[in-house]
Design a protein around this motif. Structure first.
Motif, short mmCIF file in Angstrom:
data_model
loop_
_atom_site.label_atom_id
_atom_site.label_comp_id
_atom_site.label_asym_id
_atom_site.label_seq_id
_atom_site.Cartn_x
_atom_site.Cartn_y
_atom_site.Cartn_z
N VAL A 169 -3.36 -11.98 1.95
CA VAL A 169 -3.41 -13.43 1.74
C VAL A 169 -2.26 -14.10 2.49
O VAL A 169 -2.46 -15.12 3.15
CB VAL A 169 -3.37 -13.77 0.23
N VAL A 170 -1.08 -13.53 2.40
CA VAL A 170 0.08 -14.12 3.07
C VAL A 170 -0.10 -14.08 4.59
O VAL A 170 0.12 -15.08 5.28
CB VAL A 170 1.38 -13.41 2.64
N ILE A 171 -0.52 -12.94 5.10
CA ILE A 171 -0.73 -12.82 6.55
C ILE A 171 -1.87 -13.74 6.99
O ILE A 171 -1.78 -14.39 8.04
CB ILE A 171 -1.01 -11.35 6.94
N ALA A 176 2.11 -4.68 -6.92
CA ALA A 176 3.14 -4.59 -5.91
C ALA A 176 2.66 -3.80 -4.69
O ALA A 176 2.97 -4.14 -3.56
CB ALA A 176 4.40 -3.95 -6.49
N GLY A 177 1.90 -2.76 -4.91
CA GLY A 177 1.41 -1.97 -3.80
C GLY A 177 0.05 -2.42 -3.31
O GLY A 177 -0.54 -1.78 -2.45
N ASP A 178 -0.44 -3.51 -3.85
CA ASP A 178 -1.76 -4.01 -3.52
C ASP A 178 -1.72 -4.70 -2.15
O ASP A 178 -0.84 -5.48 -1.85
CB ASP A 178 -2.19 -5.02 -4.59
N GLY A 179 -2.68 -4.41 -1.32
CA GLY A 179 -2.74 -5.02 0.01
C GLY A 179 -3.34 -6.41 -0.01
O GLY A 179 -3.28 -7.13 0.99
#
Length: 80
Positions: A14-16, A6-9
């Motif tokens: 990936v989404v951005i 959950a806190g993983d960037g």
């Protein structure tokens, strides 16, 4: 059942990255590159069809309409 990522960037990245890639692809596809030297960008001009070609096209269209009316006899006229 905690999501450890959950806190993983990574997921956010990936989404951005997907959004940025989609925007870049859209811009690249919409961009019109200039043609190279000696290129011919005129529209293709075809001669008008002769009477025999028009008659053959009308006969083929009538045959298609006849087959459609046989296949769907219960349809009423569209738009009329």
């Amino acid at each position: 059942m905690n999501d450890q990522r959950a806190g993983d960037g990574f997921t956010t990245g990936v989404v951005i990255g997907a959004f940025v890639g989609a925007i870049a692809a859209t811009l690249a596809l919409r961009r019109q590159l200039p043609a190279g030297p000696g290129s011919d960008e005129r529209m293709l001009e075809l001669p008008p069809p002769d009477d025999a070609t028009l008659a053959r096209a009308r006969a083929e269209a009538a045959a298609i309409v006849t087959r459609l009316r046989r296949a769907f006899p219960n349809l009423t006229a569209v738009g009329g």
